[in-house]
Design an enzyme around this catalytic site. Structure first.
Site, PDB file in Angstrom:
ATOM      1  N   ASP A 153       0.814  -1.217   0.000  1.00 40.29           N
ATOM      2  CA  ASP A 153       0.000   0.000   0.000  1.00 40.29           C
ATOM      3  C   ASP A 153       0.849   1.269   0.000  1.00 40.29           C
ATOM      4  O   ASP A 153       1.951   1.270   0.535  1.00 40.29           O
ATOM      5  CB  ASP A 153      -0.862  -0.001   1.274  1.00 40.29           C
ATOM      6  CG  ASP A 153      -2.328   0.139   0.944  1.00 40.29           C
ATOM      7  OD1 ASP A 153      -2.633   0.824  -0.047  1.00 40.29           O
ATOM      8  OD2 ASP A 153      -3.146  -0.438   1.666  1.00 40.29           O
TER       9      ASP A 153
ATOM     10  N   ASN B 196      -9.457  -3.518  -8.259  1.00 40.14           N
ATOM     11  CA  ASN B 196      -8.610  -2.434  -8.799  1.00 40.14           C
ATOM     12  C   ASN B 196      -8.969  -2.016 -10.231  1.00 40.14           C
ATOM     13  O   ASN B 196      -8.495  -0.976 -10.707  1.00 40.14           O
ATOM     14  CB  ASN B 196      -7.126  -2.831  -8.773  1.00 40.14           C
ATOM     15  CG  ASN B 196      -6.495  -2.726  -7.394  1.00 40.14           C
ATOM     16  OD1 ASN B 196      -5.543  -3.415  -7.078  1.00 40.14           O
ATOM     17  ND2 ASN B 196      -7.020  -1.861  -6.545  1.00 40.14           N
TER      18      ASN B 196
END
Ligand code: FPP
Length: 232
Positions: free
Chosen positions: A22, A70
């Site tokens: 992340d 995503n």
């Protein structure tokens, strides 16, 4: 038999580290760069972690490269992330030098709903074949992957073949050989579990760090590894 009851010829399993990478976007924003630059730096950080993990005799490194969620990101960003997957799967010589093999988990290409583009499929297939001779670190990239989708599919397949117990689910995961995760890493101050390896993370340690993924380095890997129990 020795005092631990482990026959001397059976080595304990090597560690499995899984990473939710992340913070690429935030890393870039802090530097006044486009998000894509953060992903580029993230791919380089991953290549470095592969080298560090291989040098530390880690057995398995599994990373969340691209999730089933995503795909909703802006098209140019998705295109850029896909090109970085082609890049990481193209690092065959480097992987071989590190005695590392590459694998992939995600929605199987031919199944309904799967979205991996053909050029990424080819890069995956070539990387897997070209590194199959390595017997050290196993690097698994999760692409078009979701933990719930994996479990739903495993349950469906298990149901068609007898009792649905934990063994049946395990046998029907995308990669049944993937061992339990010892340490899950999540970068960039996100202290949450996401849709990643939901079956395999049972009982694992978790290493949360404030560093964004592009700044995750060998020292950070050592901190994560220090959390691990003796391999099971
Ligand atoms: C999180 O950053 C990362 C991703 C969405 C996955 C893509 C990862 C990379 C490109 C790193 C290299 C890995 C491979 C396998 C090529 P984010 O965009 O969520 O960052 P933010 O939370 O700061 O917005």
């Amino acid at each position: 038999m020795n005092s631990t009851n482990i026959p001397p010829d059976i080595e304990p399993r090597r560690l499995h580290v899984a990473c939710v990478m992340d913070g690429n976007g935030r890393w870039a924003r802090k530097r006044g760069l486009p998000r894509t630059e953060g992903h580029t730096a993230g791919e380089e950080a991953l290549a470095e972690i592969v080298r560090a993990a291989a040098a530390r005799n880690v057995g398995w490194l599994t990373v969340f490269g691209f999730s089933t969620e995503n795909w909703v990101r802006p098209r140019p960003e998705v295109r850029h992330i896909l090109s970085l997957h082609r890049k990481i799967f193209g690092r065959v010589d480097e992987m071989r030098r590190n005695n590392a093999s590459i694998r992939w988990i995600g929605r199987p290409f031919s199944e309904k709903g799967a979205r991996t583009p053909v050029y990424v499929q080819r890069a995956i297939q070539k990387a897997v074949a070209d590194t199959a001779g390595s017997n050290g670190l196993v690097v698994t990239v999760a692409f078009d992957y979701g933990g719930r989708a994996e479990l739903a599919r495993a349950a469906g397949r298990a149901a068609g073949a007898g009792p649905v117990d934990a063994h049946a689910i395990s046998r029907n995961l995308y990669d049944p050989d993937l061992p339990p995760v010892d340490v899950l890493v999540r970068t960039s101050g996100e202290t949450r579990i996401s849709n990643f390896l939901l079956w395999q993370i049972n009982g694992c340690r978790v290493y949360f760090t404030d560093r964004p993924w592009p700044d995750f380095d060998a020292t950070e890997l050592d901190r994560a590894l220090a959390l691990a129990d003796t391999p099971r």
